[in-house]
Design a protein around this motif. Structure first.
Motif, PDB file in Angstrom:
ATOM      1  N   THR A 141      39.344  38.597  42.845  1.00 53.28           N
ATOM      2  CA  THR A 141      38.990  37.350  42.155  1.00 53.28           C
ATOM      3  C   THR A 141      39.728  37.334  40.809  1.00 53.28           C
ATOM      4  OG1 THR A 141      37.113  38.440  41.084  1.00 53.28           O
ATOM      5  CG2 THR A 141      36.671  37.317  43.185  1.00 53.28           C
ATOM      6  N   ASP A 142      39.707  36.192  40.136  1.00 44.88           N
ATOM      7  CA  ASP A 142      40.388  36.090  38.842  1.00 44.88           C
ATOM      8  C   ASP A 142      39.433  36.326  37.678  1.00 44.88           C
ATOM      9  OD1 ASP A 142      43.296  35.256  39.326  1.00 44.88           O
ATOM     10  OD2 ASP A 142      42.212  33.896  40.648  1.00 44.88           O
ATOM     11  N   ASP A 143      38.396  37.136  37.904  1.00 43.00           N
ATOM     12  CA  ASP A 143      37.465  37.502  36.826  1.00 43.00           C
ATOM     13  C   ASP A 143      38.076  38.654  36.048  1.00 43.00           C
ATOM     14  OD1 ASP A 143      35.516  35.664  37.737  1.00 43.00           O
ATOM     15  OD2 ASP A 143      34.895  37.086  39.267  1.00 43.00           O
ATOM     16  N   PHE A 144      38.925  38.325  35.095  1.00 47.52           N
ATOM     17  CA  PHE A 144      39.611  39.364  34.337  1.00 47.52           C
ATOM     18  C   PHE A 144      38.605  40.293  33.673  1.00 47.52           C
ATOM     19  CE2 PHE A 144      42.661  35.837  34.537  1.00 47.52           C
ATOM     20  CZ  PHE A 144      43.718  36.510  35.159  1.00 47.52           C
ATOM     21  N   THR A 145      38.929  41.570  33.617  1.00 48.01           N
ATOM     22  CA  THR A 145      38.135  42.707  33.110  1.00 48.01           C
ATOM     23  C   THR A 145      37.028  43.145  34.057  1.00 48.01           C
ATOM     24  OG1 THR A 145      36.396  41.584  31.804  1.00 48.01           O
ATOM     25  CG2 THR A 145      38.517  41.964  30.703  1.00 48.01           C
ATOM     26  N   ASN A 146      36.703  42.346  35.061  1.00 43.58           N
ATOM     27  CA  ASN A 146      35.613  42.746  35.971  1.00 43.58           C
ATOM     28  C   ASN A 146      35.793  42.066  37.328  1.00 43.58           C
ATOM     29  OD1 ASN A 146      33.335  44.214  36.549  1.00 43.58           O
ATOM     30  ND2 ASN A 146      31.919  42.633  35.858  1.00 43.58           N
ATOM     31  N   ALA A 147      36.978  42.211  37.920  1.00 41.06           N
ATOM     32  CA  ALA A 147      37.309  41.485  39.156  1.00 41.06           C
ATOM     33  C   ALA A 147      36.667  42.134  40.380  1.00 41.06           C
ATOM     34  CB  ALA A 147      38.822  41.437  39.328  1.00 41.06           C
ATOM     35  N   ASP A 148      36.423  41.319  41.405  1.00 44.69           N
ATOM     36  CA  ASP A 148      35.911  41.807  42.692  1.00 44.69           C
ATOM     37  C   ASP A 148      37.042  41.847  43.701  1.00 44.69           C
ATOM     38  OD1 ASP A 148      33.261  42.351  42.296  1.00 44.69           O
ATOM     39  OD2 ASP A 148      32.612  40.282  42.622  1.00 44.69           O
ATOM     40  N   GLN A 206      26.822  58.554  34.952  1.00 45.19           N
ATOM     41  CA  GLN A 206      28.226  58.198  34.720  1.00 45.19           C
ATOM     42  C   GLN A 206      29.161  58.683  35.827  1.00 45.19           C
ATOM     43  OE1 GLN A 206      29.146  56.233  31.931  1.00 45.19           O
ATOM     44  NE2 GLN A 206      26.939  56.061  31.923  1.00 45.19           N
ATOM     45  N   VAL A 207      28.620  59.371  36.834  1.00 45.15           N
ATOM     46  CA  VAL A 207      29.493  60.004  37.819  1.00 45.15           C
ATOM     47  C   VAL A 207      30.158  58.981  38.737  1.00 45.15           C
ATOM     48  CG1 VAL A 207      29.565  61.667  39.724  1.00 45.15           C
ATOM     49  CG2 VAL A 207      28.203  62.157  37.705  1.00 45.15           C
ATOM     50  N   LEU A 208      29.458  57.919  39.115  1.00 41.82           N
ATOM     51  CA  LEU A 208      30.015  56.958  40.078  1.00 41.82           C
ATOM     52  C   LEU A 208      29.879  55.517  39.597  1.00 41.82           C
ATOM     53  CD1 LEU A 208      28.541  58.697  43.197  1.00 41.82           C
ATOM     54  CD2 LEU A 208      30.970  58.427  42.765  1.00 41.82           C
ATOM     55  N   HIS A 209      30.841  54.702  39.963  1.00 46.08           N
ATOM     56  CA  HIS A 209      30.854  53.285  39.605  1.00 46.08           C
ATOM     57  C   HIS A 209      29.866  52.530  40.503  1.00 46.08           C
ATOM     58  CE1 HIS A 209      32.633  49.164  39.608  1.00 46.08           C
ATOM     59  NE2 HIS A 209      32.814  49.441  38.347  1.00 46.08           N
ATOM     60  N   PRO A 210      29.018  51.659  39.927  1.00 46.47           N
ATOM     61  CA  PRO A 210      27.980  50.999  40.740  1.00 46.47           C
ATOM     62  C   PRO A 210      28.504  50.293  41.985  1.00 46.47           C
ATOM     63  CG  PRO A 210      27.617  50.565  38.416  1.00 46.47           C
ATOM     64  CD  PRO A 210      28.903  51.306  38.507  1.00 46.47           C
ATOM     65  N   GLN A 211      29.671  49.657  41.909  1.00 42.34           N
ATOM     66  CA  GLN A 211      30.185  48.915  43.063  1.00 42.34           C
ATOM     67  C   GLN A 211      31.000  49.779  44.024  1.00 42.34           C
ATOM     68  OE1 GLN A 211      29.538  45.777  43.893  1.00 42.34           O
ATOM     69  NE2 GLN A 211      28.210  45.562  42.120  1.00 42.34           N
ATOM     70  N   SER A 212      31.349  50.979  43.590  1.00 43.18           N
ATOM     71  CA  SER A 212      32.351  51.745  44.349  1.00 43.18           C
ATOM     72  C   SER A 212      31.848  52.246  45.693  1.00 43.18           C
ATOM     73  CB  SER A 212      32.849  52.922  43.510  1.00 43.18           C
ATOM     74  OG  SER A 212      31.804  53.848  43.296  1.00 43.18           O
ATOM     75  N   THR A 244      41.618  43.924  36.365  1.00 47.14           N
ATOM     76  CA  THR A 244      40.996  45.250  36.433  1.00 47.14           C
ATOM     77  C   THR A 244      39.619  45.125  37.064  1.00 47.14           C
ATOM     78  OG1 THR A 244      40.039  45.103  34.203  1.00 47.14           O
ATOM     79  CG2 THR A 244      42.237  46.064  34.385  1.00 47.14           C
ATOM     80  N   LEU A 245      39.162  46.243  37.656  1.00 40.69           N
ATOM     81  CA  LEU A 245      37.931  46.236  38.456  1.00 40.69           C
ATOM     82  C   LEU A 245      36.710  46.662  37.649  1.00 40.69           C
ATOM     83  CD1 LEU A 245      39.425  47.990  41.624  1.00 40.69           C
ATOM     84  CD2 LEU A 245      39.359  45.541  41.112  1.00 40.69           C
ATOM     85  N   GLY A 246      36.789  46.626  36.331  1.00 41.03           N
ATOM     86  CA  GLY A 246      35.649  47.048  35.523  1.00 41.03           C
ATOM     87  C   GLY A 246      35.706  48.545  35.272  1.00 41.03           C
ATOM     88  N   ARG A 247      34.962  48.985  34.271  1.00 43.09           N
ATOM     89  CA  ARG A 247      34.993  50.402  33.871  1.00 43.09           C
ATOM     90  C   ARG A 247      34.628  51.296  35.053  1.00 43.09           C
ATOM     91  NH1 ARG A 247      37.280  52.491  29.402  1.00 43.09           N
ATOM     92  NH2 ARG A 247      36.102  51.253  27.926  1.00 43.09           N
ATOM     93  N   GLY A 248      35.408  52.345  35.278  1.00 44.50           N
ATOM     94  CA  GLY A 248      35.137  53.250  36.394  1.00 44.50           C
ATOM     95  C   GLY A 248      35.633  52.722  37.727  1.00 44.50           C
ATOM     96  N   GLY A 249      36.415  51.641  37.711  1.00 46.59           N
ATOM     97  CA  GLY A 249      36.829  50.991  38.952  1.00 46.59           C
ATOM     98  C   GLY A 249      37.804  51.775  39.806  1.00 46.59           C
ATOM     99  N   SER A 250      38.322  52.908  39.293  1.00 53.93           N
ATOM    100  CA  SER A 250      39.215  53.734  40.110  1.00 53.93           C
ATOM    101  C   SER A 250      38.486  54.292  41.329  1.00 53.93           C
ATOM    102  CB  SER A 250      39.791  54.886  39.283  1.00 53.93           C
ATOM    103  OG  SER A 250      40.620  54.381  38.269  1.00 53.93           O
ATOM    104  N   ASP A 251      37.182  54.551  41.185  1.00 53.88           N
ATOM    105  CA  ASP A 251      36.381  54.985  42.347  1.00 53.88           C
ATOM    106  C   ASP A 251      36.408  53.905  43.426  1.00 53.88           C
ATOM    107  OD1 ASP A 251      35.726  57.171  40.831  1.00 53.88           O
ATOM    108  OD2 ASP A 251      33.695  56.506  40.352  1.00 53.88           O
ATOM    109  N   LEU A 252      36.329  52.641  42.997  1.00 51.89           N
ATOM    110  CA  LEU A 252      36.354  51.514  43.934  1.00 51.89           C
ATOM    111  C   LEU A 252      37.720  51.420  44.617  1.00 51.89           C
ATOM    112  CD1 LEU A 252      35.064  49.035  45.204  1.00 51.89           C
ATOM    113  CD2 LEU A 252      35.532  47.753  43.126  1.00 51.89           C
ATOM    114  N   LEU A 261      43.121  48.787  39.247  1.00 51.39           N
ATOM    115  CA  LEU A 261      43.920  47.561  39.089  1.00 51.39           C
ATOM    116  C   LEU A 261      43.973  46.737  40.371  1.00 51.39           C
ATOM    117  CD1 LEU A 261      46.996  49.112  37.217  1.00 51.39           C
ATOM    118  CD2 LEU A 261      44.918  48.148  36.204  1.00 51.39           C
ATOM    119  N   GLY A 262      44.217  45.428  40.211  1.00 52.70           N
ATOM    120  CA  GLY A 262      44.403  44.531  41.346  1.00 52.70           C
ATOM    121  C   GLY A 262      45.233  43.331  40.912  1.00 52.70           C
ATOM    122  N   LYS A 263      45.335  42.343  41.828  1.00 46.99           N
ATOM    123  CA  LYS A 263      46.085  41.121  41.519  1.00 46.99           C
ATOM    124  C   LYS A 263      45.197  39.920  41.826  1.00 46.99           C
ATOM    125  CE  LYS A 263      50.525  40.418  42.690  1.00 46.99           C
ATOM    126  NZ  LYS A 263      51.722  40.088  43.515  1.00 46.99           N
ATOM    127  N   GLY A 264      45.016  39.024  40.841  1.00 43.48           N
ATOM    128  CA  GLY A 264      44.186  37.838  41.031  1.00 43.48           C
ATOM    129  C   GLY A 264      44.761  36.932  42.113  1.00 43.48           C
TER     130      GLY A 264
END
Length: 484
Positions: free
Chosen positions: A149-156, A259-265, A197-205, A186-189
């Protein structure tokens, strides 16, 4: 295999991670990397300073110097060519000058700014693996097929991502096999085609998305702790790793502050039925924590204790009495209008107690003006008490044993002279949340951990269960239980 920022924070750490990957010669993993160390924070700080410093001084920002020094030193120590990152460092400086000139840092620009961290760490690491003779290929997630999505800083991540990623990685592997090194976070809108970006900790996602896309056997998340722990070791040193978790438990732990895992991941891994293993890159022989759809809960009581501090609690009592339909709807529509997230809720027909998420936006906390505005809106329909400096203690455990968990927890808190101000049990039933004063919270976590995990509590429970089922029980001198 996903490695966080602390796992690749220096040349020495990158050597260690490369050695770790090469120690599994029969595996050909997909590797997902975060930015090096504190690079993401430094990029954000550099962007904020650029807004106020003016274009000529943008190149003198201290955080920019730190980022340059870290990446160039790492390349030098690994014996690589500086051209790997020099273009990115030049572009980064130009970007900060542009921000300084415009005196504006939009969310879109912020996402592009922080993407430099992952783009550089993955290129350095891929080059190092190739130097060691292990063929590797670097990928930017926004070119690999991560559509958001195009929700910059917290995209799905959108569903189209899975086939796109699978097609690209499978195709490249068939044409020219090499270990993929992918940028996390990282992603592309899908409309803007800009970096998101997928939000803090989004690398797990990022890692779980690739795992689901390729139908992999296991997803490994390498951190700087020995797995998911029974509580935060910074609060209580006796915390120990939890060997097994369900996805439900992991999601609750993540949301309520672990802090170990990202909520959406966890979502892609749950949907794909793929186990997630949390391991320690500083202690590779530790078994870590395995997260799966289900696990044997027969001997499980409490899994972990999580503390979320500095939360705000609201007591909201309707100004009209019984039978006022729509009261809950009105309350929650106010929060929706203001874009504020609610953590926990306890409710009756005419009153609600709830806690507000302190990090409505991942870059800052709720500010006082927003809280004042919430209270002002709510006072049109209710009497409101705003209570700050509170903490949520979340007990993540076995849904079948919730009465036992509550009984034990309240006994412990009573003995410590602590009054619980609110209690809430989530719909998933694996989480019981208790609200206490900030000043009492750490003491509560220590006392609860000691009671549930250290003082023979599980032995007591097993003994009681055996006796309840009519099984004669013998307790030996060392506390072991024998049921015949």
């Amino acid at each position: 295999m996903k490695f966080g920022g602390s796992s690749v924070s220096s040349a020495a750490r990158m050597r260690e991670v490369a050695d770790l990957i090469l120690s599994f010669p029969e595996e050909t993993p997909v590797v997902v990397l975060s930015a090096m160390g504190k690079t993401t924070n430094n990029l954000l700080l550099a962007g904020e300073k650029a807004v106020s410093c003016g274009a000529p001084k943008a190149s003198e920002i201290n955080e920019l110097a730190v980022i340059k020094e870290l990446h160039l030193r790492t390349i030098d120590e690994l014996g690589l060519d500086s051209s790997i990152v020099s273009g990115f460092l030049d572009e980064l400086e130009q970007l900060l000058k542009g921000v300084a000139m415009m005196k504006e840092l939009t969310l879109r620009t912020r996402d592009y700014l922080v993407s430099f961290g992952e783009c550089m760490s993955t290129r350095i690491f891929a080059a190092y693996l190739n130097k060691l003779g292990k063929k590797a290929r670097q990928y930017d997630a926004f070119d690999l097929g991560f559509i958001t999505t195009d929700d910059f800083t917290n995209a799905d991540i959108l569903e189209a991502t899975y086939p796109a990623v699978a097609k690209r990685l499978h195709g490249d592997w068939i044409d020219d096999p090499a270990i993929p090194i992918v940028t996390g976070f990282l992603g592309k809108g899908w409309k803007s085609c800009a970096v998101t970006t997928l939000g803090r900790g989004g690398s797990d996602l990022t890692a779980t998305t690739i795992g689901k896309a390729l139908g992999l056997r296991e997803i490994q998340v390498w951190k700087d702790v020995d797995g998911v722990l029974t509580c935060d070791p910074n609060i209580y040193a006796n915390a120990v790793p939890v060997p097994y978790l369900t996805f439900d438990e992991a999601a609750e732990l993540a949301y309520f502050g672990a802090q170990v895992l990202h909520p959406q991941s966890m979502r892609p891994a749950r949907e794909g039925g793929i186990p997630v293993r949390v391991k320690n890159s500083y202690n590779r022989h530790a078994p870590g924590t395995v997260i799966t759809k289900t696990r044997d809960m027969r001997k499980s009581i409490l899994t972990s204790i999580v503390l979320k501090s500095n939360i705000t609690m609201l007591d909201i009592v309707s100004t009209r009495m019984l039978g006022q339909y729509g009261f809950l709807a009105k309350v929650f529509s106010i929060f929706e209008d203001l874009g504020i997230s609610v953590d926990s809720v306890a409710t009756s027909e005419v009153s609600i107690s709830l806690t507000l998420d302190p990090s409505k936006l991942w870059s800052r906390e709720l500010i006082q003006q927003e809280l004042d505005h919430v209270v002002e809106e709510l006072e049109k329909i209710a009497v409101v008490h705003l209570l700050q400096h509170r903490s949520i203690i979340s007990l993540i455990g076995n849904v079948q044993r919730s009465s036992l968990i509550l009984e034990k927890a309240f006994n412990v808190l009573r003995r410590n002279g602590v009054n619980v101000q609110m209690i809430s049990q989530g719909a998933s039933k694996v989480n019981i949340s208790l609200v206490v004063n900030d000043s009492e919270a750490k003491q509560c976590v220590q006392a609860l951990h000691s009671a549930f995990f250290e003082n023979g509590f599980l032995s007591e429970v097993e003994e009681a269960d055996l006796a309840q089922n009519g099984v004669p029980v013998l307790v030996s001198s060392n506390g072991a239980i024998n049921g015949n």
